[in-house]
Design an enzyme around this catalytic site. Structure first.
Site, short mmCIF file in Angstrom:
data_model
loop_
_atom_site.label_atom_id
_atom_site.label_comp_id
_atom_site.label_asym_id
_atom_site.label_seq_id
_atom_site.Cartn_x
_atom_site.Cartn_y
_atom_site.Cartn_z
N ASP A 1 0.80 -1.44 -0.11
CA ASP A 1 0.32 0.04 -0.34
C ASP A 1 0.74 1.57 -0.11
O ASP A 1 2.10 1.10 0.50
CB ASP A 1 -0.94 -0.16 0.93
CG ASP A 1 -1.98 0.94 1.22
OD1 ASP A 1 -2.61 1.24 0.59
OD2 ASP A 1 -2.16 1.88 2.27
N GLU B 1 0.82 6.07 0.46
CA GLU B 1 0.21 7.25 0.92
C GLU B 1 0.73 8.31 0.31
O GLU B 1 1.82 8.41 -0.11
CB GLU B 1 0.26 7.80 2.45
CG GLU B 1 -0.71 6.13 3.13
CD GLU B 1 -1.88 6.35 2.60
OE1 GLU B 1 -2.78 7.28 2.25
OE2 GLU B 1 -2.58 5.37 2.94
N HIS C 1 -4.38 10.84 5.35
CA HIS C 1 -3.09 10.13 6.50
C HIS C 1 -2.27 10.94 7.21
O HIS C 1 -1.77 9.98 7.95
CB HIS C 1 -1.43 9.72 5.44
CG HIS C 1 -1.87 11.30 4.23
ND1 HIS C 1 -0.35 11.84 5.45
CD2 HIS C 1 -1.69 11.48 3.05
CE1 HIS C 1 -0.89 12.72 4.05
NE2 HIS C 1 -1.53 12.19 3.13
N HIS D 1 -5.42 6.44 7.08
CA HIS D 1 -4.74 5.67 7.14
C HIS D 1 -3.49 5.57 6.22
O HIS D 1 -3.01 6.52 7.18
CB HIS D 1 -5.25 6.39 5.48
CG HIS D 1 -6.17 5.73 4.52
ND1 HIS D 1 -7.03 4.81 3.05
CD2 HIS D 1 -7.68 6.19 5.56
CE1 HIS D 1 -7.72 4.96 3.64
NE2 HIS D 1 -8.74 5.60 4.85
N ASP E 1 -2.17 -0.53 6.99
CA ASP E 1 -3.24 -0.73 5.80
C ASP E 1 -3.22 -1.97 5.31
O ASP E 1 -3.41 -2.97 4.69
CB ASP E 1 -3.48 -0.28 4.61
CG ASP E 1 -4.71 1.33 5.61
OD1 ASP E 1 -4.56 1.40 6.08
OD2 ASP E 1 -4.49 2.77 4.85
#
Length: 235
Positions: free
Chosen positions: A7, A9, A57, A152, A157
């Site tokens: 994942d 950001e 985030h 997040h 995640d």
């Protein structure tokens, strides 16, 4: 099989308009077991995050200012994912950013360093059509606690998605009930547990009559004796 749940950001939604990656999180799975060999880096994007992205985030420009730039962690990331199957939720979004960052460095696109990519969002939509299939929704559906997920985060995640993926693709591979026990050397081995009593329920009289009627109809259809006769208790 080696799999990497990944994942990212980012500062915003579109790498083509200058948005950059600010965090990468990877969780390793080997033969459907979490190994604990993870990869996690914060990255200085050399720009501010959009307000909407920052609300998601929470990674401020000040926090990221002393972190390495993407080109300083790219080779390490490439070595970590090399040849593995990559698992991403809504893969086109993350891959667009990763491919863009690699291309900025003159490297082949990120996807060329991996064996292939599984998009869990696509898989979830196939399994649960018409349902919400966000990561939070899937955690709820598969009983995976995400109470600690206030914002997040790429590693968090990825850890949640790894649990979701394993739950979503779980299947029974054996007729025995295997029980994990800890080996003396510190590893994990599988020991087959005892099978329960097997119950055999004979057909009732009316069920046998109905079965015979079905076979008689099949005999009539083939103008002879159907193949099932030799398996029939009445045959």
């Amino acid at each position: 099989m080696r799999q990497i749940v990944l994942d990212t950001e980012t500062t915003g939604l579109n790498p083509r308009t200058g948005d950059r990656i600010i965090e990468v999180g990877c969780v390793e799975i080997f033969n459907r077991k979490l190994t604990g060999n993870n990869f996690h880096r914060y990255i200085n994007p050399e720009r501010d995050s959009d307000e909407a992205a920052l609300a998601v985030h929470g990674l401020t420009t000040e926090f990221l200012s002393d972190k390495p730039k993407f080109h300083e962690i790219a080779h390490e990331l490439r070595e970590f994912v090399q040849g593995a199957e990559i698992i991403i939720h809504n893969a086109p979004f993350d891959l667009a950013f990763l491919n863009h960052e690699f291309e900025r460095m003159g490297l082949p696109p990120f996807v060329e360093h991996c064996a292939n990519v599984i998009d869990t969002l696509v898989h979830a939509k196939e399994l649960h059509p018409g349902k919400r299939n966000s990561l939070d929704a899937l955690c709820d559906r598969y009983g995976i606690s995400n109470a600690h997920r206030k914002l997040h985060g790429a590693l968090l995640d990825s850890e949640l998605l790894a649990d979701v993926y394993l739950a979503m693709t779980r299947g029974q591979n054996t007729l025995s009930m295997d029980v994990e026990i800890e080996a003396s050397g510190g590893g994990i081995v599988l020991e087959a547990g005892p099978l329960g009593e097997i119950l055999v329920l004979p057909a009732a009289a009316d069920e046998l009559v109905e079965h015979e009627n079905v076979l008689a109809a099949l005999d009539k259809g083939v103008k002879g004796e159907c193949v099932w006769r030799k398996y029939s208790p009445q045959g």
